[in-house]
Design an enzyme around this catalytic site. Structure first.
Site, mmCIF file in Angstrom:
data_model
loop_
_atom_site.group_PDB
_atom_site.id
_atom_site.type_symbol
_atom_site.label_atom_id
_atom_site.label_comp_id
_atom_site.label_asym_id
_atom_site.label_seq_id
_atom_site.Cartn_x
_atom_site.Cartn_y
_atom_site.Cartn_z
ATOM 1 C CG ASN A 1 4.392 -0.719 -15.716
ATOM 2 O OD1 ASN A 1 4.115 -1.695 -15.015
ATOM 3 N ND2 ASN A 1 5.108 0.294 -15.269
ATOM 4 C CE1 TYR B 1 -0.082 4.765 -11.041
ATOM 5 C CE2 TYR B 1 0.346 4.109 -13.301
ATOM 6 C CZ TYR B 1 0.789 4.596 -12.089
ATOM 7 O OH TYR B 1 2.100 4.920 -11.926
ATOM 8 N N GLY C 1 0.793 -1.228 0.000
ATOM 9 C CA GLY C 1 0.000 0.000 0.000
ATOM 10 C C GLY C 1 0.825 1.276 0.000
#
Length: 158
Positions: free
Chosen positions: A125, A132, A96
């Protein structure tokens, strides 16, 4: 006990930042493009104050960073933050800490009343893309990044 702190980078963090940047460049197969020096970071971060960073500090050790600068949206009529590099050392991923850095930047943007936080990610990637997307980031599929650098920049300036 793991004590993570997300804090603004200080001048004495530059050597660690350069080391992290070299690791990131190796991961992205772009080592030949990583030419930044200690003097470059001292100038742009601490003299000119055009580039900024937050460090992920775990028990006194820099394990990651988020380097950013301000941009401007003519459509929103507001500045935003552009995340140039987000990097966590591989052995610390999955805890995290990257999310913590991204949240730190989002809080900074909100605190300053900015319009957006954006960045680019290499198409291959997948771990970063998945990360994301897990943060509800929106890919800008219809936009292509263009660049002038080195000789092409010099030629365009003529």
């Amino acid at each position: 006990m793991k004590n993570i702190v997300y804090r603004r980078a200080e001048k004495n963090d530059i050597p660690d930042m350069l080391s992290l940047i070299k690791e990131l460049a190796a991961y992205e197969h772009l080592e030949h493009e990583a030419k930044a020096t200690l003097a470059d970071f001292e100038k742009w971060m601490f003299e000119e104050k055009k580039v900024y960073a937050f460090m992920a500090d775990l028990n006194g050790k820099n394990i990651g960073m988020a380097i950013y600068f301000y941009n401007f949206s003519t459509w929103l009529g507001k500045c935003g933050l552009y995340l140039e590099d987000l990097y966590i050392k591989p052995e610390y991923r999955g805890n995290g800490y990257g999310k913590g850095l991204l949240k730190t930047l989002a809080k900074e943007a909100e605190k300053e009343g900015l319009g957006r936080l954006e960045w680019a990610c290499l198409d291959w990637n997948k771990p970063s893309i998945d990360f994301y997307l897990s943060m509800d980031a929106t890919p800008m599929d219809e936009w292509t990044v263009y660049r002038l650098t080195g000789e092409t920049l010099k030629k365009a300036a003529e």
